[in-house]
Design an enzyme around this catalytic site. Structure first.
Site, PDB file in Angstrom:
ATOM      1  N   CYS A 131       0.830  -1.201   0.000  1.00 25.28           N
ATOM      2  CA  CYS A 131       0.000   0.000   0.000  1.00 25.28           C
ATOM      3  C   CYS A 131       0.865   1.253   0.000  1.00 25.28           C
ATOM      4  O   CYS A 131       2.006   1.234   0.485  1.00 25.28           O
ATOM      5  CB  CYS A 131      -0.902   0.016   1.227  1.00 25.28           C
ATOM      6  SG  CYS A 131      -2.107  -1.321   1.276  1.00 25.28           S
ATOM      7  N   GLU A 160       0.581   3.968   1.793  1.00 24.42           N
ATOM      8  CA  GLU A 160       0.877   4.456   3.134  1.00 24.42           C
ATOM      9  C   GLU A 160       2.058   3.710   3.746  1.00 24.42           C
ATOM     10  O   GLU A 160       2.982   4.313   4.306  1.00 24.42           O
ATOM     11  CB  GLU A 160      -0.349   4.291   4.056  1.00 24.42           C
ATOM     12  CG  GLU A 160      -1.590   4.990   3.558  1.00 24.42           C
ATOM     13  CD  GLU A 160      -2.502   4.130   2.696  1.00 24.42           C
ATOM     14  OE1 GLU A 160      -3.726   4.263   2.819  1.00 24.42           O
ATOM     15  OE2 GLU A 160      -1.991   3.321   1.894  1.00 24.42           O
ATOM     16  N   CYS A 205      -2.871  -0.924   7.029  1.00 20.88           N
ATOM     17  CA  CYS A 205      -2.172   0.367   7.095  1.00 20.88           C
ATOM     18  C   CYS A 205      -2.469   1.096   8.396  1.00 20.88           C
ATOM     19  O   CYS A 205      -1.597   1.742   8.967  1.00 20.88           O
ATOM     20  CB  CYS A 205      -2.537   1.238   5.893  1.00 20.88           C
ATOM     21  SG  CYS A 205      -1.745   0.682   4.377  1.00 20.88           S
TER      22      CYS A 205
END
Length: 157
Positions: free
Chosen positions: A74, A76, A111
């Protein structure tokens, strides 16, 4: 962008007030720029992130997919890993961008837990494609969370 300096893949914000509207706009703009680098041939769902450290350094990340779906990363976590690899572990805020127009992009559960590793009282700016945003803290996104201090609590043996 004026007020920004770039070095070693990070950007320094010269603004002393990181919570000001201008700083938030810059952070969101950087997350939108990071989104352009997304590698998402399977989902076609681009995500970018811009992470602001307590030293006013910004690290960006984008999602990177893999044919073995669960090996993707991801945006993030990509930005946070870059920051940690450069010695930064204290964060003020993260902005997350996608191409969604009708709702704000929200970090996935993984995340949220990854963010929590670095504290629960920092800001998460979830944006729409037009740059509008909704702000929450990590704690608001992951209430009653499990963090590093929980490993120090007394356990039954």
């Amino acid at each position: 962008m004026d007020g920004l300096k770039s070095s070693l893949g990070a950007v320094h914000i010269d603004d002393q007030s990181s919570k000001s509207q201008e700083s938030v706009k810059k952070l969101i703009c950087q997350s939108q720029e990071a989104k352009k680098q997304a590698y998402c041939p399977y989902s076609k769902f681009r995500v970018g992130a811009a992470l602001l450290t307590h030293d006013d350094i910004v690290f960006t990340g984008c999602n990177v997919e893999n044919a073995c779906y669960n090996l993707g990363v991801c945006a993030e976590r990509n930005a946070m890993a870059k920051a940690v690899s450069e010695g930064y572990k204290c964060f003020k805020a993260i902005a997350i961008a996608s191409d969604m127009t009708n709702q704000f992009i929200s970090p996935c559960g993984g995340c949220r837990q990854f963010m929590r590793e670095f504290g629960s009282n920092w800001d998460v700016y979830m944006t729409k494609a037009d740059g509008s945003f909704s702000k929450m803290t990590v704690d608001e996104l992951l209430p009653i969370s499990f963090g590093p201090q929980d490993l120090l609590r007394k356990k039954e043996t």
